[in-house]
Design an enzyme around this catalytic site. Structure first.
Site, PDB file in Angstrom:
ATOM      1  N   GLU A 179      42.089  36.784 -13.298  1.00 52.13           N
ATOM      2  CA  GLU A 179      41.235  37.848 -12.726  1.00 52.13           C
ATOM      3  C   GLU A 179      39.981  37.268 -12.068  1.00 52.13           C
ATOM      4  OE1 GLU A 179      40.608  40.849 -15.760  1.00 52.13           O
ATOM      5  OE2 GLU A 179      42.485  41.811 -15.210  1.00 52.13           O
ATOM      6  N   GLU A 377      49.937  41.620 -15.981  1.00 53.46           N
ATOM      7  CA  GLU A 377      49.241  42.469 -16.964  1.00 53.46           C
ATOM      8  C   GLU A 377      49.351  43.911 -16.520  1.00 53.46           C
ATOM      9  OE1 GLU A 377      45.203  41.668 -18.237  1.00 53.46           O
ATOM     10  OE2 GLU A 377      45.506  39.518 -18.010  1.00 53.46           O
TER      11      GLU A 377
END
Ligand code: BG6
Length: 479
Positions: A179, A377
């Site tokens: 991320e 995810e």
């Protein structure tokens, strides 16, 4: 039962975790202190604190995680029973280089991942590995200022090269920075620390520091991609972005332009990773803001030569923004410029639930970056109740997954998105990254532990365990 679309042969169904959130064993076998080890427990609405080193009397949930370090053989068996084809985890940088600036790695740390990967492979589960998942060695933060310092590029590339070389025959799919774009909200210091190892003072220019650190990370990633391909040309090395599409609140042109700028500000990281160059608007923005950036011609050549092989991304939610009347610059500022979406529900933690946003985002990325995608995810953090007989009836989680998997399958079957796999987040209960809670549970597997690390840590199956097993067994048709 909802009918889904069959996913292509070889599709990587699995689950995802990160080392610091489940391993525990924070100081065993030579492991050093990471950023996660100095973050205390928070709660829903109560932020975690960062202490200057590990302090007596504070509660640090990542020190025990869910005890995966000692229990992974049992967990791997459960993953295999669910039908996992892959398992995404990270390699804790501090197990390999305890301080981060050593020249020789810690053999005990390397051995742990050898054993873990061998055990997974013996079950037919291939490891998918993130190199840096919010686990920078704390020493690098204290002594070098994290990624505010160009020297971090060398430390990261050394770490990457050591593990690429060690696991070249065990791991094919890698990601560089988890991320990487999850550090764009100016008001929240934790992502900056977690992603980049930055600890800023009140007088620092937060935004410039973030852009500079991200630049060094992107250069480090591009160098790692090149090093990895030289070690094993079959490696697939991806980036990892937090994908939360940002919609305009209305069709008002100012709302639409603000949403466009918001998307640019959140996803330029992906442009650099995938296309190997900065988008045109960004140097203009640096100029307008007077940011004096250290970006050299050699860096730009490195970025071009080290583009990623696929786009790994997380998807939890979408956002909405609106324009400001008379504002020509559209300098979207996160989170101030977010507004509520009146059309979607929210989780107990206020995360907006929007399955269609996943399909939208997959189309958007395909059109922009032209690379295979990997959903590494997606999931639903919720309060679970364990019944007297040990069961957990998590129909809310099943329903979240059903809707999101269907949207994902539509993107593949109807829109032609090239998708490698799908690994739901926190396939086994673990410590939340944002709050440090155990109570924010994501797993198909329940772990008997509370926020303070009390409990037997025994594992048991939730209702969603059987449901996901059936999804995998039917290649995504039986939802
Ligand atoms: C992503 C991270 O932000 O979302 C994970 O990559 C994190 O590390 C996950 O755990 C869910 O967020 P949280 O805060 O609910 O744990």
């Amino acid at each position: 039962m909802t009918k889904g679309y069959k996913m292509p042969k070889g599709f990587l169904w699995g689950g995802a975790v990160a080392a610091h959130q489940l391993e525990g064993g924070w100081d065993v076998d030579g492991k050093g202190v990471s950023i996660a080890d100095v973050m205390t427990a928070g709660r829903n609405g109560v932020p975690r604190k960062v202490t200057d080193g590990v302090k007596e009397g504070e509660i640090y949930p990542n020190h025990w995680g869910n005890d995966f370090y000692h229990r992974y053989p049992e967990d791997d068996k459960l993953f295999a029973e669910m039908g996992f084809k892959c398992f995404r985890t990270s390699i804790a940088w501090t197990r390999i280089f305890p301080n981060g600036d050593e020249t020789a790695p810690n053999e005990a740390g390397l051995k742990f991942y050898d054993d873990l990967f061998d055990d997974l492979l013996s079950h037919g589960i291939q490891p998918v590995v993130t190199l840096s998942h919010f686990e920078i060695p704390y020493h690098l933060v204290k002594v070098y200022g994290g990624f505010s310092n160009r020297k971090m590029i060398d430390f990261f590339v050394r770490f990457a090269t050591v593990v690429f070389d060690r696991y070249k025959d065990k791991v094919k799919y890698w990601m560089t920075f988890n991320e990487i774009n999850n550090q764009t909200a100016w008001s929240d210091p934790h992502p900056l620390l977690q992603n980049s190892g930055l600890q800023l003072g009140a007088d620092d220019n937060w935004e410039q520091a973030m852009y500079q650190a991200a630049h060094y990370e992107l250069v480090a990633s591009a160098l790692a991609v090149q090093a990895g391909h030289a070690i094993n040309p079959d490696f697939q090395i991806g980036c990892m972005v937090a994908m939360c599409p940002i919609y305009p609140l209305t069709a008002k042109p100012a709302d639409v332009m603000m949403a466009e700028r918001a998307m640019q500000k959140r996803y330029w990281f992906g442009d650099v990773h995938c296309l190997g160059e900065y988008p045109k608007w960004l140097p203009k923005y640096f100029e307008r803001k007077g940011f004096d950036m250290d970006i050299t011609a050699a860096d730009l050549a490195t970025l071009k030569a080290g583009t990623v092989d696929y786009v790994g991304f997380s998807y939890y939610m979408s956002f909405v923004t609106k324009g400001r009347d008379g504002d020509q610059e559209y300098d979207f500022k996160e989170p101030d410029d977010f507004v509520e979406n009146p059309y979607v529900e929210k989780s107990d933690w206020g995360w907006q639930i929007d399955p269609t946003g996943l399909r939208y985002a997959m189309n958007w990325m395909q059109d922009r970056w032209h690379l295979p995608q990997f959903i590494v995810e997606n999931g639903f953090g919720a309060y679970d109740k364990k019944e007297a007989d040990g069961s957990v009836h998590d129909d809310y989680r099943i329903s979240y997954f059903r809707d999101h998997i269907l949207a994902m399958e539509e993107a593949v079957a109807l829109d032609g998105v090239n998708l490698i796999g799908y690994t739901p987040w926190g396939c086994i209960d673990l410590v939340s990254a944002s709050t440090g809670e155990m109570a924010k549970r994501y797993g198909f597997i329940y772990v008997d532990a509370d926020d303070n690390g009390h409990g037997s840590f025994d594992r048991s199956k939730k209702d969603s365990f059987d449901w996901f097993q059936q999804v995998i067994a039917s290649d995504g048709e039986d939802l």
